[in-house]
Design a protein around this motif. Structure first.
Motif, short mmCIF file in Angstrom:
data_model
loop_
_atom_site.label_atom_id
_atom_site.label_comp_id
_atom_site.label_asym_id
_atom_site.label_seq_id
_atom_site.Cartn_x
_atom_site.Cartn_y
_atom_site.Cartn_z
N GLN A 18 0.83 -1.20 0.00
CA GLN A 18 0.00 0.00 0.00
C GLN A 18 0.88 1.26 0.00
O GLN A 18 0.54 2.25 -0.64
CB GLN A 18 -0.96 0.02 1.18
N GLY A 19 2.01 1.22 0.67
CA GLY A 19 2.91 2.36 0.68
C GLY A 19 3.46 2.68 -0.71
O GLY A 19 3.59 3.85 -1.08
N TYR A 20 3.76 1.65 -1.48
CA TYR A 20 4.23 1.86 -2.85
C TYR A 20 3.12 2.49 -3.69
O TYR A 20 3.39 3.37 -4.51
CB TYR A 20 4.69 0.55 -3.48
N ILE A 21 1.90 2.05 -3.50
CA ILE A 21 0.77 2.61 -4.23
C ILE A 21 0.57 4.07 -3.82
O ILE A 21 0.32 4.92 -4.68
CB ILE A 21 -0.51 1.78 -4.00
N GLU A 22 0.68 4.36 -2.54
CA GLU A 22 0.51 5.74 -2.06
C GLU A 22 1.49 6.69 -2.75
O GLU A 22 1.15 7.83 -3.05
CB GLU A 22 0.71 5.81 -0.55
N ARG A 23 2.70 6.23 -3.02
CA ARG A 23 3.72 7.07 -3.63
C ARG A 23 3.63 7.09 -5.16
O ARG A 23 4.44 7.75 -5.81
CB ARG A 23 5.10 6.60 -3.18
N SER A 24 2.68 6.40 -5.72
CA SER A 24 2.53 6.31 -7.18
C SER A 24 1.44 7.26 -7.66
O SER A 24 0.46 7.51 -6.97
CB SER A 24 2.16 4.89 -7.59
N GLU A 25 1.63 7.79 -8.86
CA GLU A 25 0.60 8.61 -9.48
C GLU A 25 -0.36 7.76 -10.30
O GLU A 25 -1.54 8.05 -10.39
CB GLU A 25 1.23 9.67 -10.39
N CYS A 26 0.18 6.73 -10.93
CA CYS A 26 -0.59 5.88 -11.84
C CYS A 26 -0.18 4.43 -11.59
O CYS A 26 0.97 4.14 -11.29
CB CYS A 26 -0.27 6.29 -13.28
N VAL A 27 -1.14 3.55 -11.72
CA VAL A 27 -0.88 2.12 -11.53
C VAL A 27 -1.31 1.41 -12.82
O VAL A 27 -2.42 1.59 -13.31
CB VAL A 27 -1.67 1.57 -10.33
N VAL A 28 -0.40 0.62 -13.37
CA VAL A 28 -0.68 -0.17 -14.57
C VAL A 28 -0.93 -1.61 -14.12
O VAL A 28 -0.11 -2.20 -13.42
CB VAL A 28 0.49 -0.11 -15.57
N ILE A 29 -2.08 -2.13 -14.51
CA ILE A 29 -2.46 -3.50 -14.16
C ILE A 29 -2.50 -4.34 -15.43
O ILE A 29 -3.30 -4.06 -16.33
CB ILE A 29 -3.86 -3.54 -13.49
N TYR A 30 -1.62 -5.33 -15.52
CA TYR A 30 -1.68 -6.29 -16.62
C TYR A 30 -2.69 -7.35 -16.21
O TYR A 30 -2.45 -8.14 -15.29
CB TYR A 30 -0.31 -6.91 -16.89
N CYS A 31 -3.82 -7.34 -16.85
CA CYS A 31 -4.94 -8.22 -16.48
C CYS A 31 -4.69 -9.62 -17.01
O CYS A 31 -5.01 -9.93 -18.17
CB CYS A 31 -6.24 -7.65 -17.04
N SER A 32 -4.10 -10.45 -16.17
CA SER A 32 -3.71 -11.78 -16.60
C SER A 32 -4.29 -12.85 -15.69
O SER A 32 -4.68 -12.58 -14.55
CB SER A 32 -2.18 -11.89 -16.59
N GLU A 33 -4.30 -14.06 -16.20
CA GLU A 33 -4.73 -15.21 -15.42
C GLU A 33 -3.87 -15.28 -14.17
O GLU A 33 -2.66 -15.23 -14.23
CB GLU A 33 -4.56 -16.49 -16.25
N GLY A 34 -4.51 -15.33 -13.03
CA GLY A 34 -3.79 -15.42 -11.77
C GLY A 34 -3.71 -14.12 -11.00
O GLY A 34 -3.61 -14.13 -9.79
N TYR A 35 -3.72 -12.97 -11.70
CA TYR A 35 -3.58 -11.69 -11.01
C TYR A 35 -4.67 -11.51 -9.96
O TYR A 35 -4.39 -11.14 -8.82
CB TYR A 35 -3.61 -10.52 -12.01
N PHE A 36 -5.90 -11.78 -10.32
CA PHE A 36 -7.03 -11.53 -9.43
C PHE A 36 -7.26 -12.65 -8.43
O PHE A 36 -8.20 -12.61 -7.64
CB PHE A 36 -8.29 -11.24 -10.26
N LYS A 37 -6.37 -13.65 -8.46
CA LYS A 37 -6.41 -14.75 -7.50
C LYS A 37 -5.29 -14.61 -6.47
O LYS A 37 -5.15 -15.44 -5.58
CB LYS A 37 -6.28 -16.09 -8.23
N SER A 38 -4.49 -13.56 -6.62
CA SER A 38 -3.35 -13.32 -5.75
C SER A 38 -3.68 -12.27 -4.70
O SER A 38 -4.11 -11.17 -5.03
CB SER A 38 -2.17 -12.83 -6.59
#
Length: 106
Positions: A18-38
């Motif tokens: 969450q700290g890394y996300i807080e310091r980010s302006e934009c987040v790129v999500i590669y929507c792949s098999e397994g991502y949403f199961k992690s």
């Protein structure tokens, strides 16, 4: 200045996603098999939504590379709701809201 953090290469402390996300302006999500199961990937996505970050989804229709369609992503996000209790997610956005935020921009 743009600083990129690649979660699989640059994270020094996985417990501080969450700290890394807080310091980010934009987040790129590669929507792949397994991502949403992690759990860790879902921490990233949920933190991005809760913090109001710009999210840029990458859709790869080649299932041979683990790519998913937008409908498959939405279905996996809804299915992930069933894991929230074991992952320790008490409050915050669930699958429907995450899906809406992920794809709110065309």
């Amino acid at each position: 200045m743009l600083i990129c953090v690649v979660d699989v290469e640059d994270l020094e402390d996985i417990a501080n996603l969450q700290g890394y996300i807080e310091r980010s302006e934009c987040v790129v999500i590669y929507c792949s098999e397994g991502y949403f199961k992690s759990k860790n990937c879902m921490i990233e996505l949920r933190a991005s939504v809760m913090l109001g970050k710009h999210i840029q989804p990458i859709i790869d229709l080649d299932s041979g590379r683990g790519g998913l369609t937008q409908d498959e992503v939405c279905n996996q996000l809804l299915a992930a709701d069933a894991h929230y209790e074991k992952w320790g997610f008490v409050d915050g956005p669930c699958g429907a809201e995450l899906s809406a935020k992920l794809f709110e921009r065309k």
